[in-house]
Design a protein around this motif. Structure first.
Motif, mmCIF file in Angstrom:
data_model
loop_
_atom_site.group_PDB
_atom_site.id
_atom_site.type_symbol
_atom_site.label_atom_id
_atom_site.label_comp_id
_atom_site.label_asym_id
_atom_site.label_seq_id
_atom_site.Cartn_x
_atom_site.Cartn_y
_atom_site.Cartn_z
ATOM 1 N N LEU A 185 -11.660 -4.983 -10.662
ATOM 2 C CA LEU A 185 -11.868 -4.707 -9.242
ATOM 3 C C LEU A 185 -12.445 -5.933 -8.540
ATOM 4 C CD1 LEU A 185 -11.802 -2.722 -6.901
ATOM 5 C CD2 LEU A 185 -14.035 -1.848 -7.657
ATOM 6 N N TYR A 186 -13.331 -6.624 -9.226
ATOM 7 C CA TYR A 186 -13.881 -7.851 -8.647
ATOM 8 C C TYR A 186 -12.793 -8.913 -8.477
ATOM 9 C CZ TYR A 186 -16.201 -12.302 -8.193
ATOM 10 O OH TYR A 186 -16.553 -13.549 -7.749
ATOM 11 N N GLU A 187 -11.953 -9.083 -9.480
ATOM 12 C CA GLU A 187 -10.889 -10.087 -9.397
ATOM 13 C C GLU A 187 -9.900 -9.757 -8.288
ATOM 14 O OE1 GLU A 187 -10.571 -12.955 -10.785
ATOM 15 O OE2 GLU A 187 -12.428 -12.717 -11.928
ATOM 16 N N ALA A 188 -9.729 -8.470 -8.013
ATOM 17 C CA ALA A 188 -8.790 -8.062 -6.971
ATOM 18 C C ALA A 188 -9.370 -8.246 -5.574
ATOM 19 C CB ALA A 188 -8.398 -6.599 -7.164
ATOM 20 N N THR A 189 -10.697 -8.261 -5.464
ATOM 21 C CA THR A 189 -11.324 -8.305 -4.134
ATOM 22 C C THR A 189 -12.234 -9.502 -3.914
ATOM 23 O OG1 THR A 189 -13.237 -6.999 -4.880
ATOM 24 C CG2 THR A 189 -11.311 -5.786 -4.038
ATOM 25 N N HIS A 190 -12.847 -10.014 -5.008
ATOM 26 C CA HIS A 190 -13.868 -11.061 -4.927
ATOM 27 C C HIS A 190 -15.012 -10.659 -4.001
ATOM 28 C CE1 HIS A 190 -11.841 -13.994 -7.435
ATOM 29 N NE2 HIS A 190 -10.706 -13.678 -6.822
ATOM 30 N N GLU A 191 -15.321 -9.374 -4.024
ATOM 31 C CA GLU A 191 -16.432 -8.829 -3.255
ATOM 32 C C GLU A 191 -17.415 -8.160 -4.211
ATOM 33 O OE1 GLU A 191 -16.775 -9.430 -0.167
ATOM 34 O OE2 GLU A 191 -14.779 -9.827 0.646
ATOM 35 N N ASN A 192 -18.540 -7.691 -3.657
ATOM 36 C CA ASN A 192 -19.530 -6.999 -4.480
ATOM 37 C C ASN A 192 -18.947 -5.710 -5.059
ATOM 38 O OD1 ASN A 192 -21.943 -8.687 -4.036
ATOM 39 N ND2 ASN A 192 -21.713 -8.039 -1.913
ATOM 40 N N VAL A 193 -19.106 -5.527 -6.361
ATOM 41 C CA VAL A 193 -18.629 -4.335 -7.059
ATOM 42 C C VAL A 193 -19.835 -3.657 -7.702
ATOM 43 C CG1 VAL A 193 -17.218 -3.490 -8.972
ATOM 44 C CG2 VAL A 193 -16.333 -5.274 -7.451
ATOM 45 N N GLN A 194 -19.917 -2.335 -7.565
ATOM 46 C CA GLN A 194 -21.093 -1.613 -8.030
ATOM 47 C C GLN A 194 -20.719 -0.370 -8.826
ATOM 48 O OE1 GLN A 194 -22.732 -0.790 -4.184
ATOM 49 N NE2 GLN A 194 -23.650 -2.814 -3.951
ATOM 50 N N LEU A 195 -21.576 -0.030 -9.775
ATOM 51 C CA LEU A 195 -21.456 1.198 -10.548
ATOM 52 C C LEU A 195 -22.800 1.901 -10.474
ATOM 53 C CD1 LEU A 195 -19.700 2.895 -12.602
ATOM 54 C CD2 LEU A 195 -20.900 1.626 -14.402
ATOM 55 N N VAL A 253 -10.130 0.687 -5.538
ATOM 56 C CA VAL A 253 -11.342 1.377 -5.974
ATOM 57 C C VAL A 253 -10.993 2.634 -6.768
ATOM 58 C CG1 VAL A 253 -13.430 2.563 -5.202
ATOM 59 C CG2 VAL A 253 -12.700 0.463 -4.063
ATOM 60 N N ARG A 254 -10.014 3.381 -6.290
ATOM 61 C CA ARG A 254 -9.615 4.593 -7.001
ATOM 62 C C ARG A 254 -9.015 4.262 -8.375
ATOM 63 N NH1 ARG A 254 -6.692 9.013 -3.303
ATOM 64 N NH2 ARG A 254 -7.204 10.197 -5.182
ATOM 65 N N LEU A 255 -8.281 3.155 -8.461
ATOM 66 C CA LEU A 255 -7.720 2.735 -9.747
ATOM 67 C C LEU A 255 -8.832 2.386 -10.731
ATOM 68 C CD1 LEU A 255 -5.148 2.097 -11.360
ATOM 69 C CD2 LEU A 255 -5.291 -0.254 -10.480
ATOM 70 N N ALA A 256 -9.866 1.690 -10.256
ATOM 71 C CA ALA A 256 -10.997 1.344 -11.118
ATOM 72 C C ALA A 256 -11.712 2.611 -11.591
ATOM 73 C CB ALA A 256 -11.961 0.434 -10.375
ATOM 74 N N ALA A 257 -11.936 3.546 -10.673
ATOM 75 C CA ALA A 257 -12.613 4.789 -11.034
ATOM 76 C C ALA A 257 -11.802 5.573 -12.063
ATOM 77 C CB ALA A 257 -12.840 5.636 -9.787
ATOM 78 N N ARG A 258 -10.490 5.591 -11.874
ATOM 79 C CA ARG A 258 -9.615 6.307 -12.814
ATOM 80 C C ARG A 258 -9.646 5.638 -14.185
ATOM 81 N NH1 ARG A 258 -5.614 9.956 -11.518
ATOM 82 N NH2 ARG A 258 -3.971 10.316 -13.069
ATOM 83 N N GLY A 259 -9.657 4.308 -14.213
ATOM 84 C CA GLY A 259 -9.715 3.604 -15.493
ATOM 85 C C GLY A 259 -11.012 3.860 -16.228
#
Length: 258
Positions: free
Chosen positions: A97-107, A238-244
């Motif tokens: 998700l970070y590589e796709a956006t280069h923005e802040n990613v959080q869990l 984001v939904r793809l990351a959550a699904r993964g």
């Protein structure tokens, strides 16, 4: 000297936990006097408990006599299923998700009425956020919090929506009726959008992460500048990351919540 009032009924466990609770993100290093004051203990009691915790490894004392949280406590905390294990399962998808956006990613996960961040990947030129691993924020003020609250127990949701709802910017959701409508939208769409709720320049898009039985156990989000946010573009990523992450945790399509 600050200490417990006469006749205090605090148990030994309460006092021990009070010493550990004296440390937080704003106070990661404390001298003995500060520990006693923040824990509401006498200096003598604080010294006895701090000595025991240091001997066990829960606290460490540096050369200046200042105490820090010790590695032994971190080792125990790493056993929490919503901590290190969740982060390890999620990290490959967070990195994607970070590589796709280069923005802040959080869990993040929910702890009572708050969201607790368990992982955070930050881009060099990404919008500044008031988040770090271990940070807590009220559920209604963040994208991950809205995703978690929307899938919580209905009774808990109603109690939470009844307030009080803290405000951080003019855009923070503080109206109970509006919050209820927002949570319904999150359940309907599968994503949550938090626009300038904590800072005036950031927008987050979040999605729920499900466990083996389909229950929502965490949430993932990307945080971008409000001015350039393209929610329709960010949502599928984001939904793809959550699904993964959900699949990595054992969830399969068609199960409860799928």
């Amino acid at each position: 000297m600050t200490g417990e009032p006469p006749g205090s009924a605090r148990s030994a466990a309460d006092r021990l936990l009070a010493v550990l609770a004296a440390f937080d993100h704003g106070h990661p290093a404390l001298c003995l006097t500060d520990i006693a004051r923040r824990a509401g203990l006498s200096l003598t009691t604080a010294h006895r408990l701090v000595t025991a915790l240091t001997a066990w490894g829960a606290l460490e004392r540096d050369g200046d006599g200042v105490y820090h949280v010790g590695l032994r406590l971190w080792e125990v905390a790493a056993l929490a299923p919503r901590g290190l294990a969740l982060r390890q399962a999620a990290l490959p998808y967070l990195e994607d998700l970070y590589e796709a956006t280069h923005e802040n990613v959080q869990l993040a996960v929910r702890d009572g009425a708050e969201v607790v961040y368990v992982e955070w990947l930050s881009g060099r030129s990404a919008v500044g956020v008031q988040i770090r691993v271990g940070a807590r924020w009220p559920l209604h003020a963040t994208g991950v919090g809205l995703a978690l609250l929307a899938h919580g127990d209905p009774g808990f949701q109603e109690r939470y929506c009844a307030g009080p709802l803290g405000s951080f910017t003019p855009h923070t959701l503080t109206d109970p009726a509006r919050l209820r409508r927002t949570l319904a939208d999150v359940r309907r769409t599968g994503t949550a959008v938090s626009d300038r709720q904590i800072t005036d320049d950031a927008l987050s898009v979040a999605a729920p992460v499900r466990g083996p039985s389909g229950e929502v156990t965490a949430a993932v989000s990307v945080v971008v500048p409000h001015e350039t946010a393209e929610v329709p573009v960010l949502t599928p990523a984001v939904r793809l990351a959550a699904r993964g992450i959900s699949r990595a945790l054992g969830w399969r399509p068609g199960r409860s919540g799928g």
